[in-house]
Scaffold this active site. Sequence first.
Site, PDB file in Angstrom:
ATOM      1  N   SER A 119      44.106  33.176  27.204  1.00  0.00           N
ATOM      2  CA  SER A 119      43.447  31.865  27.107  1.00  0.00           C
ATOM      3  C   SER A 119      43.082  31.632  25.647  1.00  0.00           C
ATOM      4  O   SER A 119      42.887  32.598  24.894  1.00  0.00           O
ATOM      5  CB  SER A 119      42.158  31.878  27.941  1.00  0.00           C
ATOM      6  N   TYR A 166      34.419  36.331  30.613  1.00  0.00           N
ATOM      7  CA  TYR A 166      35.730  35.667  30.540  1.00  0.00           C
ATOM      8  C   TYR A 166      36.303  35.776  29.125  1.00  0.00           C
ATOM      9  O   TYR A 166      37.455  36.164  28.939  1.00  0.00           O
ATOM     10  CB  TYR A 166      35.590  34.200  30.960  1.00  0.00           C
ATOM     11  N   GLY A 201      43.728  35.315  37.878  1.00  0.00           N
ATOM     12  CA  GLY A 201      42.547  35.405  37.028  1.00  0.00           C
ATOM     13  C   GLY A 201      41.349  34.770  37.701  1.00  0.00           C
ATOM     14  O   GLY A 201      41.498  33.916  38.583  1.00  0.00           O
TER      15      GLY A 201
HETATM   16  N1  LIG Z   1      42.931  26.491  34.171  1.00  0.00           N
HETATM   17  C1  LIG Z   1      42.592  26.705  32.904  1.00  0.00           C
HETATM   18  O1  LIG Z   1      41.970  25.856  32.269  1.00  0.00           O
HETATM   19  C2  LIG Z   1      43.014  27.978  32.214  1.00  0.00           C
HETATM   20  C3  LIG Z   1      42.911  28.032  30.817  1.00  0.00           C
HETATM   21  C4  LIG Z   1      43.276  29.199  30.150  1.00  0.00           C
HETATM   22  C5  LIG Z   1      43.727  30.292  30.873  1.00  0.00           C
HETATM   23  N2  LIG Z   1      43.822  30.223  32.227  1.00  0.00           N
HETATM   24  C6  LIG Z   1      44.288  31.415  32.934  1.00  0.00           C
HETATM   25  O2  LIG Z   1      45.441  31.129  33.686  1.00  0.00           O
HETATM   26  C7  LIG Z   1      45.498  31.986  34.830  1.00  0.00           C
HETATM   27  C8  LIG Z   1      45.728  31.146  36.072  1.00  0.00           C
HETATM   28  O3  LIG Z   1      44.615  30.301  36.257  1.00  0.00           O
HETATM   29  P1  LIG Z   1      44.684  28.950  37.103  1.00  0.00           P
HETATM   30  O4  LIG Z   1      44.070  27.908  36.264  1.00  0.00           O
HETATM   31  O5  LIG Z   1      46.039  28.750  37.665  1.00  0.00           O
HETATM   32  O6  LIG Z   1      43.605  29.309  38.242  1.00  0.00           O
HETATM   33  P2  LIG Z   1      43.682  29.235  39.835  1.00  0.00           P
HETATM   34  O7  LIG Z   1      42.302  29.508  40.319  1.00  0.00           O
HETATM   35  O8  LIG Z   1      44.352  27.989  40.252  1.00  0.00           O
HETATM   36  O9  LIG Z   1      44.630  30.478  40.204  1.00  0.00           O
HETATM   37  C9  LIG Z   1      44.205  31.809  40.061  1.00  0.00           C
HETATM   38  C10 LIG Z   1      44.830  32.628  41.171  1.00  0.00           C
HETATM   39  O10 LIG Z   1      44.420  34.003  41.002  1.00  0.00           O
HETATM   40  C11 LIG Z   1      44.171  34.540  42.297  1.00  0.00           C
HETATM   41  N3  LIG Z   1      43.251  35.673  42.255  1.00  0.00           N
HETATM   42  C12 LIG Z   1      41.937  35.649  41.924  1.00  0.00           C
HETATM   43  N4  LIG Z   1      41.405  36.868  42.110  1.00  0.00           N
HETATM   44  C13 LIG Z   1      42.390  37.676  42.551  1.00  0.00           C
HETATM   45  C14 LIG Z   1      42.457  39.044  42.927  1.00  0.00           C
HETATM   46  N5  LIG Z   1      41.353  39.826  42.938  1.00  0.00           N
HETATM   47  N6  LIG Z   1      43.632  39.558  43.336  1.00  0.00           N
HETATM   48  C15 LIG Z   1      44.742  38.774  43.383  1.00  0.00           C
HETATM   49  N7  LIG Z   1      44.744  37.467  43.053  1.00  0.00           N
HETATM   50  C16 LIG Z   1      43.585  36.927  42.642  1.00  0.00           C
HETATM   51  C17 LIG Z   1      43.539  33.363  43.056  1.00  0.00           C
HETATM   52  O11 LIG Z   1      43.594  33.562  44.471  1.00  0.00           O
HETATM   53  C18 LIG Z   1      44.367  32.185  42.572  1.00  0.00           C
HETATM   54  O12 LIG Z   1      45.479  31.946  43.410  1.00  0.00           O
HETATM   55  C19 LIG Z   1      44.181  32.768  34.837  1.00  0.00           C
HETATM   56  O13 LIG Z   1      44.405  34.044  34.295  1.00  0.00           O
HETATM   57  C20 LIG Z   1      43.286  31.949  33.944  1.00  0.00           C
HETATM   58  O14 LIG Z   1      42.279  32.714  33.333  1.00  0.00           O
HETATM   59  C21 LIG Z   1      43.486  29.086  32.914  1.00  0.00           C
END
Ligand SMILES: NC(=O)c1ccc[n+]([C@@H]2O[C@H](COP(=O)([O-])OP(=O)(O)OC[C@H]3O[C@@H](n4cnc5c(N)ncnc54)[C@H](O)[C@@H]3O)[C@@H](O)[C@H]2O)c1
Length: 257
Positions: free
Chosen positions: A116, A155, A76
């Site tokens: 989320s 988002y 994401g």
């Molecule tokens: N961290 C938070 O607070 C939070 C809260 C709610 C939801 N989320 C959701 O959880 C999921 C994981 O987020 P995270 O916090 O681990 O973030 P993160 O940035 O640590 O990991 C996201 C990963 O997605 C990969 N990515 C991005 N664009 C891409 C693409 N075009 N093709 C393939 N891979 C791609 C990135 O390289 C990265 O490794 C996401 O969907 C995010 O929206 C996160």
Amino acid sequence: MLQGKKIVITGAASGIGAKTAELAAAHGAQVISVDINKPAKPVGEFIAADLSDERSIDELVARLPQGIDGLANVAGLPPTWPAPAVVKVNLVGLKRLTVSLVPKMADGASIVNLASIAGLGWPQARDVIQESNSLQLGDVDAFCRVHGIEGARSYFFSKEALIVWTMENRWTWRARGIRMNTVSPGPVDTPILKDFIETLGARAEEDMRTMDRPGTPADIAPVVCFLLSDGAVWIRGTNVPVDGGMFSNVLLQTSGF
Ligand SMILES: NC(=O)c1ccc[n+]([C@@H]2O[C@H](COP(=O)([O-])OP(=O)(O)OC[C@H]3O[C@@H](n4cnc5c(N)ncnc54)[C@H](O)[C@@H]3O)[C@@H](O)[C@H]2O)c1
């Protein structure tokens, strides 16, 4: 819990995806890690793919083996990215990968989408979500322009539409026992947490004050692994908040409790 299951995990290079890959492997899964970036410590086989790009998604699907038992759509982008990129990766590319992979899935497979708590306001966005139903990657830029989806709204919209799409498909593959659910984290301490705080400003700071602490990937990954497991076979089309109580807090406040 996942002994011998073939599980594909996107976003496996960082944060929640990396932790989910590690935990799924510890539970006995044969993990296939997917990301645009190569993980520092890849778990299982690694396949590079850009989930905002149609051709890259189709090449990924062609490379993946038959008999996939689980797909965790974790990749994401945060709201600091341009709106069309966010909608492509978080929603439209995710849907293309999922639908294209179903024919290669084993009967009884589980799909888990990372949404989320930012998506929990979906009832207020019904019309635009419905219009996005058959959106293709090539149409996203125009769709965002027409519907004024810009900045942080990208988002929220991507996660709202993902929760609705998951509910809508509660029974689509029921004859084959394939189910799909979403997990909705609250703020989780990963590289993108600072992007949320930067974009949402005072609102995010207020949220953080309400929380006892931000979540960690280790709070989210076990829930994803459970939903991928056979213990969750009758959980279908639902959304599981994993947020330290934040959604209950908002719901009670907005309902006047
Ligand atoms: N961290 C938070 O607070 C939070 C809260 C709610 C939801 N989320 C959701 O959880 C999921 C994981 O987020 P995270 O916090 O681990 O973030 P993160 O940035 O640590 O990991 C996201 C990963 O997605 C990969 N990515 C991005 N664009 C891409 C693409 N075009 N093709 C393939 N891979 C791609 C990135 O390289 C990265 O490794 C996401 O969907 C995010 O929206 C996160």
